[in-house]
Scaffold this active site. Structure first.
Site, PDB file in Angstrom:
ATOM      1  N   LYS A 192       0.822  -1.220   0.000  1.00 44.64           N
ATOM      2  CA  LYS A 192       0.000   0.000   0.000  1.00 44.64           C
ATOM      3  C   LYS A 192       0.852   1.264   0.000  1.00 44.64           C
ATOM      4  O   LYS A 192       0.403   2.318  -0.430  1.00 44.64           O
ATOM      5  CB  LYS A 192      -0.977  -0.021   1.165  1.00 44.64           C
TER       6      LYS A 192
HETATM    7  C1  LIG Z   1      -4.480  -4.472   0.988  1.00 40.83           C
HETATM    8  C2  LIG Z   1      -3.693  -5.725   0.879  1.00 40.83           C
HETATM    9  C3  LIG Z   1      -4.015  -6.724  -0.065  1.00 40.83           C
HETATM   10  C4  LIG Z   1      -5.238  -6.652  -0.964  1.00 40.83           C
HETATM   11  O1  LIG Z   1      -5.149  -5.649  -1.954  1.00 40.83           O
HETATM   12  P1  LIG Z   1      -6.484  -5.106  -2.663  1.00 40.83           P
HETATM   13  O2  LIG Z   1      -6.030  -3.983  -3.518  1.00 40.83           O
HETATM   14  O3  LIG Z   1      -7.383  -4.655  -1.539  1.00 40.83           O
HETATM   15  O4  LIG Z   1      -7.075  -6.230  -3.427  1.00 40.83           O
HETATM   16  C5  LIG Z   1      -3.193  -7.835  -0.143  1.00 40.83           C
HETATM   17  N1  LIG Z   1      -2.128  -7.983   0.665  1.00 40.83           N
HETATM   18  C6  LIG Z   1      -1.778  -7.041   1.579  1.00 40.83           C
HETATM   19  C7  LIG Z   1      -0.601  -7.290   2.456  1.00 40.83           C
HETATM   20  C8  LIG Z   1      -2.543  -5.881   1.722  1.00 40.83           C
HETATM   21  O5  LIG Z   1      -2.199  -4.964   2.644  1.00 40.83           O
END
Ligand SMILES: *Cc1c(COP(=O)(O)O)cnc(C)c1O
Length: 465
Positions: A110
């Site tokens: 993120k």
């Molecule tokens: C947010 C997240 C995801 C999922 O991503 P999306 O864009 O919500 O599908 C997968 N793995 C981790 C570690 C995350 O923080």
């Protein structure tokens, strides 16, 4: 480039307006009117670029209203905070390409989007002489990435609610050890859902929202998707240097469908066949797997798993894909989303051919997650976090001989130490940024899960527009 709502109720706006709007005013999501195409020659010319240079080439095709030199500067500043050569390096293990997206300040993918969004917000607010008070609830990962995206920034305050003693120790410390004056952590005596409900109520108080220029940190902001398109293109270029094939598959651990939707955009941008197939990997919360395999998009109960960032039923970015599936028919998209809001399900079994041209899907059990972490460690001496393990397992089930497979590694294993240690019998390597974190000073308010009390706290500490 102009932006439109998936529900057709917003007159065309420019990129910076779409960023500040977040959710479209008609309740839909914003999308670019067209997807720019990249020819093979252009793509070859990008081969030797740095990550930041490539990010500028990709993103600038979607942005008309920020001068190039300013956009370049925002991008450069956003990726110097990453602690790896090439920002999102690929490592080769077990016949797969592992795309490490976790070298940012909070060790999860993120950061790739939120480091950029924080700088972009700061730039736009300075230009408009306005302020933003960001308010959100987190079950762990999003909160820290958002806090690191905006810490110390001018004209932005951020308020993040987390459930008291119900996030992991590392997750809690990653948030509460940020002491910048513009960061307000609030631990509530209650669950993540209580926090979410309070946030929704505060946002629905339109007077309050407008008085304080409240903004959200949700994953539906177009700028977040756009920043994520870059590493798909980056990987295609780097895999092509190692293997002769021109086609690449990707496996994506999926929750809110933001990351994999960026893959859909990359697939549409690049020359046909560059990205062949996306492997959509879910944990036991399998609504999206059911959607791909049978067209059944219907809510179930949210289960708690070892991959909490994917413990999601209704995926907030799904509507963007639905709009493409409906051939950009906003009226039909709106109808279907209303039907979903009412009944908790829609039947898309008539669209199987199209859906299967884009995805294959697998739901991975808790047992298989632990086994995958263990076997990958034993065979390749490489430690997967539980989210990444889900993508890897789904990739191994769906790998075609001769087609390179890139698995998105979305978190550093040290963020999920306990799950990893249970699986392999030894703790993962702890990166510098987490060493000593439990001894650091913290700042956090402990409050009841009470909307009025929290709203008052926000109004006392918010920036005044
Ligand atoms: C947010 C997240 C995801 C999922 O991503 P999306 O864009 O919500 O599908 C997968 N793995 C981790 C570690 C995350 O923080």
């Amino acid at each position: 480039m102009q932006y439109l709502s998936t529900r057709g109720g917003v007159s065309p706006i420019l990129f910076t307006e779409a960023v500040m709007m977040g959710l479209a005013e008609d309740g839909g999501l914003l999308l670019p009117r067209t997807i720019p195409r990249i020819g093979s020659e252009t793509l070859s010319a990008w081969q030797k670029m740095s990550y930041a240079e490539l990010a500028f080439e990709v993103m600038s095709r979607f942005v008309d209203d920020i001068p190039s030199s300013d956009l370049k500067d925002i991008i450069n500043r956003s990726y110097t905070t990453f602690n790896a050569e090439g920002v999102t390096p690929l490592v080769h293990k077990g016949g797969l390409h592992i795309l490490e997206l976790f070298h940012g300040p909070t060790l999860a993918f993120k950061d790739v989007a939120l480091q950029f969004l924080g700088n972009l917000f700061e730039y736009l607010l300075a230009k408009n002489q306005s302020v933003l008070n960001i308010l959100g609830a987190t079950s762990g990962d999003t909160g820290s990435a958002a806090i690191y995206g905006v810490r110390g920034k001018e004209r932005i305050n951020i308020f993040i609610l987390h459930p008291h003693q119900r996030v992991s120790a590392v997750q809690e410390k990653q948030m509460t050890t940020v002491l910048d004056a513009n960061v307000f952590n609030i631990a509530i005596r209650g669950s993540f859902d209580d926090g979410q409900t309070i946030i929704k109520k505060i946002f629905s108080d339109i007077d309050f929202k407008n008085t304080f220029n409240l903004g959200a940190i949700n994953s539906i902001n177009w700028a977040r998707v756009l920043a994520q398109v870059v590493y798909y293109v980056h990987s295609c270029l780097h895999v092509a240097m190692h293997e002769k094939d021109s086609s690449v598959d990707f496996a994506i651990p999926t929750g809110n469908f933001g990351d994999i939707f960026a893959g859909i955009i990359a697939k549409k941008m690049l020359p046909a066949g560059t990205i062949r197939q996306l492997v959509l990997a879910t944990n036991e919360n399998d609504i999206l797997t059911r959607f791909v395999n049978s067209g059944d998009y219907s809510l179930g109960e949210v289960k708690r798993t070892s991959s909490p960032s994917m413990d999601i039923q209704a995926a907030s970015n799904f509507e963007r894909y639905l709009y493409y599936l409906m051939d950009s028919d906003a009226a039909r998209t709106k109808e279907l989303m209303e039907e979903f809001a009412q009944n908790g399900k829609i039947d898309l079994s008539g669209y199987q051919d199209q859906i299967r041209r884009d995805f294959v899907a697998a739901s991975i059990s808790e047992t298989a997650v632990a086994e995958t972490i263990k076997s990958f460690y034993e065979e390749y001496d490489y430690i997967l976090d539980p989210h990444t393990a889900i993508g890897v397992k789904a990739a191994l089930q769906n790998k075609t001989v001769g087609v390179p497979m890139v698995c998105l590694a979305t978190a550093h294993p040290a963020k999920f130490c306990k799950v990893v240690e249970d699986a392999i019998g030894t703790p993962p390597h702890i990166p510098d940024s987490l060493i000593g974190i439990t001894d650091k000073a913290t700042r956090c308010e402990l409050m009841e899960a009470d909307m009025k009390e929290i709203q008052e706290f926000v109004s006392r500490n918010a920036l005044q527009p």
